[in-house]
Design a protein around this motif. Structure first.
Motif, PDB file in Angstrom:
ATOM      1  N   GLY A   1      45.479  36.145  45.367  1.00  0.00           N
ATOM      2  CA  GLY A   1      45.403  37.346  44.536  1.00  0.00           C
ATOM      3  C   GLY A   1      44.049  37.515  43.884  1.00  0.00           C
ATOM      4  N   SER A   2      43.394  36.397  43.569  1.00  0.00           N
ATOM      5  CA  SER A   2      42.088  36.502  42.934  1.00  0.00           C
ATOM      6  C   SER A   2      41.060  37.105  43.882  1.00  0.00           C
ATOM      7  CB  SER A   2      41.621  35.141  42.423  1.00  0.00           C
ATOM      8  OG  SER A   2      41.587  34.214  43.484  1.00  0.00           O
ATOM      9  N   ILE A   3      41.221  36.872  45.169  1.00  0.00           N
ATOM     10  CA  ILE A   3      40.319  37.489  46.144  1.00  0.00           C
ATOM     11  C   ILE A   3      40.551  38.993  46.175  1.00  0.00           C
ATOM     12  CG2 ILE A   3      39.774  37.676  48.605  1.00  0.00           C
ATOM     13  CD1 ILE A   3      40.445  34.659  48.784  1.00  0.00           C
ATOM     14  N   ALA A   4      41.819  39.401  46.178  1.00  0.00           N
ATOM     15  CA  ALA A   4      42.125  40.832  46.159  1.00  0.00           C
ATOM     16  C   ALA A   4      41.592  41.478  44.889  1.00  0.00           C
ATOM     17  CB  ALA A   4      43.635  41.043  46.269  1.00  0.00           C
ATOM     18  N   PHE A   5      41.723  40.784  43.769  1.00  0.00           N
ATOM     19  CA  PHE A   5      41.247  41.318  42.488  1.00  0.00           C
ATOM     20  C   PHE A   5      39.726  41.476  42.503  1.00  0.00           C
ATOM     21  CE2 PHE A   5      40.423  41.163  37.881  1.00  0.00           C
ATOM     22  CZ  PHE A   5      41.296  42.171  37.495  1.00  0.00           C
ATOM     23  N   ALA A   6      39.032  40.594  43.173  1.00  0.00           N
ATOM     24  CA  ALA A   6      37.572  40.668  43.257  1.00  0.00           C
ATOM     25  C   ALA A   6      37.111  41.817  44.147  1.00  0.00           C
ATOM     26  CB  ALA A   6      37.020  39.354  43.782  1.00  0.00           C
ATOM     27  N   LEU A   7      37.983  42.313  45.003  1.00  0.00           N
ATOM     28  CA  LEU A   7      37.613  43.393  45.902  1.00  0.00           C
ATOM     29  C   LEU A   7      37.623  44.769  45.233  1.00  0.00           C
ATOM     30  CD1 LEU A   7      39.416  42.277  49.163  1.00  0.00           C
ATOM     31  CD2 LEU A   7      36.982  42.109  48.600  1.00  0.00           C
ATOM     32  N   VAL A   8      38.182  44.883  44.036  1.00  0.00           N
ATOM     33  CA  VAL A   8      38.242  46.177  43.339  1.00  0.00           C
ATOM     34  C   VAL A   8      36.854  46.784  43.174  1.00  0.00           C
ATOM     35  CG1 VAL A   8      38.844  47.343  41.188  1.00  0.00           C
ATOM     36  CG2 VAL A   8      40.412  45.720  42.195  1.00  0.00           C
ATOM     37  N   PRO A   9      35.901  46.056  42.589  1.00  0.00           N
ATOM     38  CA  PRO A   9      34.574  46.675  42.435  1.00  0.00           C
ATOM     39  C   PRO A   9      33.952  47.055  43.773  1.00  0.00           C
ATOM     40  CG  PRO A   9      34.722  44.666  41.136  1.00  0.00           C
ATOM     41  CD  PRO A   9      35.950  44.728  41.979  1.00  0.00           C
ATOM     42  N   CYS A  10      34.173  46.248  44.782  1.00  0.00           N
ATOM     43  CA  CYS A  10      33.634  46.556  46.111  1.00  0.00           C
ATOM     44  C   CYS A  10      34.217  47.863  46.647  1.00  0.00           C
ATOM     45  CB  CYS A  10      33.909  45.420  47.075  1.00  0.00           C
ATOM     46  SG  CYS A  10      33.090  43.884  46.628  1.00  0.00           S
ATOM     47  N   ALA A  11      35.508  48.036  46.505  1.00  0.00           N
ATOM     48  CA  ALA A  11      36.162  49.248  46.991  1.00  0.00           C
ATOM     49  C   ALA A  11      35.660  50.480  46.240  1.00  0.00           C
ATOM     50  CB  ALA A  11      37.674  49.125  46.854  1.00  0.00           C
ATOM     51  N   VAL A  12      35.531  50.369  44.942  1.00  0.00           N
ATOM     52  CA  VAL A  12      35.052  51.500  44.132  1.00  0.00           C
ATOM     53  C   VAL A  12      33.621  51.861  44.531  1.00  0.00           C
ATOM     54  CG1 VAL A  12      34.462  52.238  41.795  1.00  0.00           C
ATOM     55  CG2 VAL A  12      36.601  51.030  42.218  1.00  0.00           C
ATOM     56  N   ILE A  13      32.779  50.871  44.715  1.00  0.00           N
ATOM     57  CA  ILE A  13      31.390  51.131  45.108  1.00  0.00           C
ATOM     58  C   ILE A  13      31.328  51.797  46.479  1.00  0.00           C
ATOM     59  CG2 ILE A  13      29.239  50.001  45.808  1.00  0.00           C
ATOM     60  CD1 ILE A  13      29.821  47.984  43.495  1.00  0.00           C
ATOM     61  N   LEU A  14      32.106  51.327  47.432  1.00  0.00           N
ATOM     62  CA  LEU A  14      32.094  51.907  48.768  1.00  0.00           C
ATOM     63  C   LEU A  14      32.557  53.365  48.763  1.00  0.00           C
ATOM     64  CD1 LEU A  14      33.366  48.936  50.938  1.00  0.00           C
ATOM     65  CD2 LEU A  14      31.050  49.884  50.852  1.00  0.00           C
ATOM     66  N   VAL A  15      33.613  53.644  48.032  1.00  0.00           N
ATOM     67  CA  VAL A  15      34.107  55.020  47.965  1.00  0.00           C
ATOM     68  C   VAL A  15      33.096  55.903  47.250  1.00  0.00           C
ATOM     69  CG1 VAL A  15      35.924  56.512  47.073  1.00  0.00           C
ATOM     70  CG2 VAL A  15      36.513  54.343  48.139  1.00  0.00           C
TER      71      VAL A  15
END
Length: 122
Positions: free
Chosen positions: A66-80
């Motif tokens: 879950g911590s890996i998924a949680f770390a992906l939030v900023p990445c997803a926001v930046i990509l979008v």
């Protein structure tokens, strides 16, 4: 208050700097408000939903990465956000070229150079 800080950018083209220098107070307010609206739209439609989804997933699968998924939030926001950047830039160019000074100079949004360097498209 000096209004130039509201439109300053480190890689701003000379042409864009000239337009910004000649903005009236009303035009500046409209330009700043549109930028704020874009930021709010990114937050409401992208950042918050992604954050809630990933936080929920983290609570459910905390033991399974879950911590890996949680770390992906900023990445997803930046990509979008990057995907929406050309659309926002086009809107801002149209607004800047609709100002009184830019109209007098005959500046066209399709030819307005925003950055002092050139992006390479393949």
């Amino acid at each position: 208050m000096n209004k130039s800080w509201k439109t300053w950018s480190p890689f701003q083209s000379r042409e864009l700097r000239e337009i910004c220098a000649h903005l009236t107070d009303d035009e500046l307010d409209m330009f700043v408000e549109r930028s704020r609206d874009f930021g709010r739209m990114i937050a409401k439609r992208i950042a918050i939903p992604i954050g809630i989804t990933v936080a929920g997933a983290y609570m459910i699968i905390a033991d399974y990465g879950g911590s890996i998924a949680f770390a992906l939030v900023p990445c997803a926001v930046i990509l979008v956000s990057l995907a929406l950047f050309p659309w926002q830039q086009k809107r801002q160019k149209e607004l800047l070229c609709s100002t009184a000074w830019a109209k007098e100079q005959g500046i066209d949004p399709d030819r307005l150079k925003v950055f002092s360097f050139r992006f390479r498209r393949k």
